[in-house]
Design a protein around this motif. Structure first.
Motif, PDB file in Angstrom:
ATOM      1  N   ILE A 288       0.849  -1.200   0.000  1.00  0.00           N
ATOM      2  CA  ILE A 288       0.000   0.000   0.000  1.00  0.00           C
ATOM      3  C   ILE A 288       0.881   1.245   0.000  1.00  0.00           C
ATOM      4  O   ILE A 288       0.665   2.177  -0.770  1.00  0.00           O
ATOM      5  N   ARG A 289       1.938   1.230   0.838  1.00  0.00           N
ATOM      6  CA  ARG A 289       2.840   2.386   0.878  1.00  0.00           C
ATOM      7  C   ARG A 289       3.547   2.568  -0.462  1.00  0.00           C
ATOM      8  O   ARG A 289       3.650   3.673  -0.990  1.00  0.00           O
ATOM      9  N   ALA A 290       4.034   1.454  -1.010  1.00  0.00           N
ATOM     10  CA  ALA A 290       4.746   1.538  -2.291  1.00  0.00           C
ATOM     11  C   ALA A 290       3.813   2.052  -3.378  1.00  0.00           C
ATOM     12  O   ALA A 290       4.207   2.872  -4.223  1.00  0.00           O
ATOM     13  N   ALA A 291       2.555   1.594  -3.351  1.00  0.00           N
ATOM     14  CA  ALA A 291       1.592   2.025  -4.375  1.00  0.00           C
ATOM     15  C   ALA A 291       1.312   3.517  -4.248  1.00  0.00           C
ATOM     16  O   ALA A 291       1.167   4.217  -5.250  1.00  0.00           O
ATOM     17  N   ALA A 292       1.244   4.000  -3.009  1.00  0.00           N
ATOM     18  CA  ALA A 292       0.975   5.430  -2.805  1.00  0.00           C
ATOM     19  C   ALA A 292       2.076   6.258  -3.465  1.00  0.00           C
ATOM     20  O   ALA A 292       1.805   7.235  -4.170  1.00  0.00           O
ATOM     21  N   HIS A 293       3.336   5.850  -3.268  1.00  0.00           N
ATOM     22  CA  HIS A 293       4.458   6.570  -3.905  1.00  0.00           C
ATOM     23  C   HIS A 293       4.357   6.470  -5.419  1.00  0.00           C
ATOM     24  O   HIS A 293       4.545   7.442  -6.140  1.00  0.00           O
ATOM     25  N   PHE A 294       4.063   5.257  -5.879  1.00  0.00           N
ATOM     26  CA  PHE A 294       4.058   5.016  -7.327  1.00  0.00           C
ATOM     27  C   PHE A 294       2.965   5.852  -8.003  1.00  0.00           C
ATOM     28  O   PHE A 294       3.218   6.518  -9.015  1.00  0.00           O
ATOM     29  N   VAL A 295       1.777   5.828  -7.415  1.00  0.00           N
ATOM     30  CA  VAL A 295       0.664   6.585  -8.005  1.00  0.00           C
ATOM     31  C   VAL A 295       0.995   8.078  -7.996  1.00  0.00           C
ATOM     32  O   VAL A 295       0.776   8.781  -8.986  1.00  0.00           O
ATOM     33  N   GLY A 296       1.567   8.553  -6.895  1.00  0.00           N
ATOM     34  CA  GLY A 296       1.943   9.969  -6.793  1.00  0.00           C
ATOM     35  C   GLY A 296       2.922  10.348  -7.895  1.00  0.00           C
ATOM     36  O   GLY A 296       2.727  11.346  -8.595  1.00  0.00           O
ATOM     37  N   GLU A 297       3.935   9.535  -8.074  1.00  0.00           N
ATOM     38  CA  GLU A 297       4.949   9.827  -9.108  1.00  0.00           C
ATOM     39  C   GLU A 297       4.346   9.788 -10.500  1.00  0.00           C
ATOM     40  O   GLU A 297       4.679  10.603 -11.352  1.00  0.00           O
ATOM     41  N   LEU A 298       3.474   8.793 -10.699  1.00  0.00           N
ATOM     42  CA  LEU A 298       2.849   8.640 -12.021  1.00  0.00           C
ATOM     43  C   LEU A 298       2.026   9.883 -12.358  1.00  0.00           C
ATOM     44  O   LEU A 298       2.113  10.422 -13.465  1.00  0.00           O
ATOM     45  N   LEU A 299       1.261  10.362 -11.384  1.00  0.00           N
ATOM     46  CA  LEU A 299       0.418  11.534 -11.646  1.00  0.00           C
ATOM     47  C   LEU A 299       1.275  12.777 -11.878  1.00  0.00           C
ATOM     48  O   LEU A 299       1.012  13.569 -12.769  1.00  0.00           O
ATOM     49  N   LEU A 300       2.351  12.900 -11.069  1.00  0.00           N
ATOM     50  CA  LEU A 300       3.208  14.077 -11.206  1.00  0.00           C
ATOM     51  C   LEU A 300       4.023  14.055 -12.496  1.00  0.00           C
ATOM     52  O   LEU A 300       4.402  15.092 -13.014  1.00  0.00           O
ATOM     53  N   SER A 301       4.278  12.851 -12.999  1.00  0.00           N
ATOM     54  CA  SER A 301       5.128  12.727 -14.200  1.00  0.00           C
ATOM     55  C   SER A 301       4.473  13.343 -15.425  1.00  0.00           C
ATOM     56  O   SER A 301       5.142  13.704 -16.388  1.00  0.00           O
ATOM     57  N   GLY A 302       3.167  13.445 -15.390  1.00  0.00           N
ATOM     58  CA  GLY A 302       2.456  14.029 -16.539  1.00  0.00           C
ATOM     59  C   GLY A 302       2.530  13.149 -17.773  1.00  0.00           C
ATOM     60  O   GLY A 302       2.264  13.605 -18.881  1.00  0.00           O
ATOM     61  N   SER A 303       2.869  11.886 -17.585  1.00  0.00           N
ATOM     62  CA  SER A 303       3.082  11.027 -18.758  1.00  0.00           C
ATOM     63  C   SER A 303       1.795  10.342 -19.234  1.00  0.00           C
ATOM     64  O   SER A 303       1.746   9.820 -20.333  1.00  0.00           O
ATOM     65  N   ILE A 304       0.776  10.355 -18.410  1.00  0.00           N
ATOM     66  CA  ILE A 304      -0.481   9.713 -18.814  1.00  0.00           C
ATOM     67  C   ILE A 304      -1.147  10.586 -19.884  1.00  0.00           C
ATOM     68  O   ILE A 304      -1.320  11.789 -19.679  1.00  0.00           O
TER      69      ILE A 304
END
Ligand SMILES: Nc1ncnc2c1ncn2[C@@H]1O[C@H](COP(=O)(O)OP(=O)(O)OP(=O)(O)O)[C@@H](O)[C@H]1O
Ligand SMILES: [Mg+2]
Length: 209
Positions: A111-127
């Motif tokens: 859950i902690r790892a996913a929170a970081h991953f989702v945060g980075e993904l959203l901030l990356s602007g790559s979606i």
């Protein structure tokens, strides 16, 4: 052509399980499907190699060693990704997807790892602007304390990313994986509960109401 990417930098959360079962769903319904494997572990590629002759065809592309080229008429592309992807690889993969699915296991570390991953993904602007991003809880044992925590976490994210479904922890996925098939190709009575859990996921990916 609709491209569905399954992504999470955490290992063992169910990326390959979701990719192979989704590919099997499309194959069963006669949808022309390509499965692209970006993972050097080649789990999806090996699953495809184990596929029995009677099963409907899925076109495999091992992106680790060959150029990604979709056969004419391909309708759905399902993409498996490796664990431990770095930021640039995540961005490169996510940029091309119409649907990004993130599986999460109900464990405090995941859950902690996913929170970081989702945060980075959203901030990356790559979606991509038009893309849909969704979370899937995997290997769930309902009514456990930790699943309650995962539900809380997912509810907290809900405004940004929908929690699409949860998949229970069952040997069905392990049996299917061994044989190169998906739950959609197993005896319906044995997988009825699992088919129910996949329904919201398929509907969400296909934007069916
Ligand atoms: N819902 C489930 N119920 C039971 N077993 C599961 C379930 N989902 C996945 N598994 C099993 O858990 C293991 C890890 O799943 P899987 O290989 O799909 O994860 P992954 O995210 O692709 O891993 P990796 O990061 O190593 O590529 C596999 O043995 C798989 O069969
Ligand atoms: Mg995998």
């Amino acid at each position: 052509m609709r491209k569905i990417l399954v992504l999470n930098s955490k290992g063992g959360c169910g990326k390959t399980t979701i990719v192979t079962n989704l590919a099997s769903y499309y194959a069963v319904w006669g949808v022309k499907t390509a499965l692209v494997d970006y993972d050097p572990q080649l789990s999806s590629t090996e699953w495809l190699q184990a596929r029995p002759d009677w099963a409907d065809p899925i076109h495999g592309i091992c992106a680790v060693s060959e150029r990604v080229h979709y056969p004419a008429g391909t309708q759905r592309v399902v993409i498996d990704s490796p664990a431990r992807v770095d930021r640039r690889d995540v961005a490169n993969l996510a940029r091309r997807a119409d649907v990004v699915l993130i599986p999460i296991l109900p464990s405090p570390i995941d859950i902690r790892a996913a929170a970081h991953f989702v945060g980075e993904l959203l901030l990356s602007g790559s979606i991509a602007h038009h893309a849909q991003l969704g979370l899937v809880a995997n290997r769930v044992r309902e009514h456990t304390l930790i699943y309650g925590k995962l539900e809380q976490f997912l509810a907290g994210l809900k405004r940004d990313i929908p929690f699409v479904t949860h998949l229970r922890d069952t040997q069905n996925y392990i049996r299917a994986a061994e044989q190169g098939i998906g739950i959609f190709e197993m005896a319906p009575y044995a997988v009825a509960a699992d088919l129910e859990q996949w329904r919201p996921l398929i509907n969400w990916i296909e934007k069916k109401k």
